[in-house]
Write a protein that holds these residues in place. Structure first.
Motif, PDB file in Angstrom:
ATOM      1  N   SER A  43       2.078  -2.639 -14.296  1.00 42.77           N
ATOM      2  CA  SER A  43       0.911  -2.460 -13.426  1.00 42.77           C
ATOM      3  C   SER A  43       1.085  -1.199 -12.581  1.00 42.77           C
ATOM      4  O   SER A  43       2.197  -0.671 -12.442  1.00 42.77           O
ATOM      5  N   ASP A  44       0.005  -0.740 -12.007  1.00 42.56           N
ATOM      6  CA  ASP A  44       0.051   0.486 -11.191  1.00 42.56           C
ATOM      7  C   ASP A  44       1.075   0.362 -10.063  1.00 42.56           C
ATOM      8  O   ASP A  44       1.745   1.332  -9.712  1.00 42.56           O
ATOM      9  N   ASN A  45       1.189  -0.830  -9.487  1.00 40.16           N
ATOM     10  CA  ASN A  45       2.097  -1.033  -8.350  1.00 40.16           C
ATOM     11  C   ASN A  45       3.566  -0.901  -8.740  1.00 40.16           C
ATOM     12  O   ASN A  45       4.426  -0.699  -7.868  1.00 40.16           O
ATOM     13  N   LEU A  80       3.539  10.021 -19.948  1.00 35.71           N
ATOM     14  CA  LEU A  80       2.539   9.572 -18.988  1.00 35.71           C
ATOM     15  C   LEU A  80       2.103  10.696 -18.042  1.00 35.71           C
ATOM     16  O   LEU A  80       1.020  10.638 -17.446  1.00 35.71           O
ATOM     17  N   VAL A  86       4.753   0.985 -11.599  1.00 33.12           N
ATOM     18  CA  VAL A  86       5.033   2.092 -12.520  1.00 33.12           C
ATOM     19  C   VAL A  86       6.314   2.807 -12.098  1.00 33.12           C
ATOM     20  O   VAL A  86       6.505   3.131 -10.924  1.00 33.12           O
ATOM     21  N   GLY A 143       0.495  -6.439  -8.547  1.00 32.74           N
ATOM     22  CA  GLY A 143      -0.770  -5.930  -9.057  1.00 32.74           C
ATOM     23  C   GLY A 143      -1.193  -6.555 -10.376  1.00 32.74           C
ATOM     24  O   GLY A 143      -0.445  -7.282 -11.020  1.00 32.74           O
ATOM     25  N   PRO A 146      -2.601  -4.116 -16.597  1.00 28.14           N
ATOM     26  CA  PRO A 146      -3.543  -3.055 -17.001  1.00 28.14           C
ATOM     27  C   PRO A 146      -4.580  -3.592 -17.990  1.00 28.14           C
ATOM     28  O   PRO A 146      -4.246  -4.398 -18.873  1.00 28.14           O
ATOM     29  N   GLN A 163       1.169   3.275 -20.520  1.00 32.24           N
ATOM     30  CA  GLN A 163       1.571   2.475 -19.358  1.00 32.24           C
ATOM     31  C   GLN A 163       1.518   0.988 -19.678  1.00 32.24           C
ATOM     32  O   GLN A 163       0.476   0.477 -20.104  1.00 32.24           O
TER      33      GLN A 163
END
Length: 434
Positions: free
Chosen positions: A396-398, A432, A400, A356, A359, A393
């Motif tokens: 990346s979201d993928n 988070l 986390v 991903g 951020p 964070q």
């Protein structure tokens, strides 16, 4: 007169010393000879342990014509002459020394002859054929690794040479003292060619000394340790900075330090020092320090780097001193591979996962228009907060929640790092979730 090692070359498989895993009763090369179903092969291993001897013995046992060429120095024309002989007689055995240096022109000439069976190729090399020899040749040959000769094998060959009156030294009536025989075997380092030629020099030169001293030349010749020491070379290391033996040696060096065996590590260091390859020693020692000791003892890693700098500045022979210091400290140090494991796991994700985008709040803002893209928006500057830290964070979201670092806590230092890592990770997760 040809050298003793040449004269004592075996004529049948029964005369070959060592390599019983290949030529012993029921083993593959003996089966091929007895069944008269020879195929081309590559024999590889250190110098002087029987590659040429096995080829000669195969030829003697089968009664095929036997020819010897060198892949590096002999021309294609000489290969053509051997091929013509094979076509005329049906089959010829060709021992091709240094086969790893066979160029493409000679290779292309040989390949159809191997297919037809006009030439049975026995390639000899000190290099690992899976690395150094072309796939086209390899695919048409069976590959056999020869093992270093045991002391018993070398001792047997010495005794045979001393008894043989036709090709050996039997007519000299020689007796070696136990110390002289032991020295000869040890200094040969498993290289039978070197051992036998050293024996012949000792016998012939000692006999000349006895005759010069007025002694009867028909008397029994006794060679002691001192006379033997004056007739043989120093131990060879079978070292090739680009060859398979080099990689085996540095591998044994690293694994001994990793396994905390100080004496083995010093032994392999000594062999590397004897080869004179300071560059390889320093490079490998630096790798070992960071890969195998790493975070368990950062001070030892730093000491190793200082020792490497000192060794490079001093050069041999003095370089051995800081190198020995580093090796001993690294071998006795607590070990950890947590850093290399962490980066390798991260690399695996980079290569194999959809990780991903970065951020937006972490993206670069040092150019005009970055803010319009939303870059840097929402980023919290850690130094503006208590203890210079705030939960936010970074992955990346993928990814986390991914954890790469798995400290083992094998030392007080790494235990401290482990505790800090776990505290921060827990705080990050809680922060988070809010």
């Amino acid at each position: 007169m040809k050298p003793l090692a040449y004269r004592m070359r075996p004529r049948t498989l029964d005369e070959v010393v060592g390599q019983q895993h290949l030529i012993g009763p029921g083993k593959i090369i003996r089966r091929m000879v007895e069944a008269k179903l020879l195929s081309s092969m590559i024999l590889y291993g250190p110098p002087g342990i029987g590659k040429t001897s096995i080829a000669s013995a195969i030829a003697g046992s089968t009664k095929y014509a036997f020819r010897m060429l060198n892949a590096a120095t002999d021309s294609k024309k000489q290969l053509e002459q051997v091929a013509a002989e094979g076509k005329l007689s049906g089959t010829v055995i060709l021992l091709l020394d240094e086969i790893h240096r066979l160029d493409k022109t000679k290779q292309d000439f040989l390949l159809p002859l191997l297919e037809s069976g006009e030439i049975i190729l026995i390639g000899a090399t000190t290099e690992n054929p899976y690395i150094a020899i072309s796939p086209a040749i390899r695919s048409r040959c069976q590959i056999f690794e020869l093992k270093p000769l045991a002391e018993e094998d070398v001792n047997q060959a010495i005794s045979r040479a001393l008894r043989d009156s036709e090709n050996g030294l039997g007519s000299y009536h020689v007796e070696l003292t136990d110390d002289a025989r032991k020295l000869l075997i040890q200094k040969g380092n498993g290289d039978l060619r070197t051992t036998l030629n050293g024996l012949e020099l000792a016998v012939r030169s000692t006999k000349q000394e006895k005759i010069a001293a007025g002694k009867n030349e028909d008397d029994q010749l006794i060679i002691d340790q001192e006379e033997m020491a004056n007739s043989i070379q120093m131990r060879s290391q079978n070292f090739d900075a680009k060859g398979d033996g080099h990689y085996d040696l540095v591998s044994a060096f690293q694994k001994s330090i990793r396994g905390s065996d100080t004496d083995a590590a010093l032994h392999y260091l000594a062999r590397l020092i004897e080869s004179g390859d300071l560059i390889s020693i320093c490079r490998r020692l630096s790798v070992i320090a960071y890969e195998d000791i790493g975070l368990a003892n950062p001070a030892a890693v730093q000491h190793a780097q200082l020792a490497i700098q000192a060794a490079q500045s001093l050069g041999f022979p003095e370089a051995r001193i800081p190198l020995a210091n580093a090796v001993i400290e690294l071998a006795l140090s607590p070990k950890s591979n947590s850093a290399i494991s962490a980066i390798d796991q991260a690399l695996d994700d980079v290569k194999n996962k959809n990780y991903g985008p970065i951020p937006d709040d972490l993206k670069d803002t040092h150019y005009k228009g970055a803010k319009k893209l939303g870059h840097g928006k929402g980023y919290a500057y850690p130094h503006s907060f208590a203890n210079d830290w705030i939960a936010q964070q970074y992955l990346s979201d993928n990814l986390v929640g991914t954890q790469y670092f798995n400290p083992k806590g094998n030392s007080k230092i790494e235990s401290g790092l482990k505790k800090q890592y776990e505290i921060l990770h827990e705080m990050q997760e809680k922060g988070l979730k809010k």
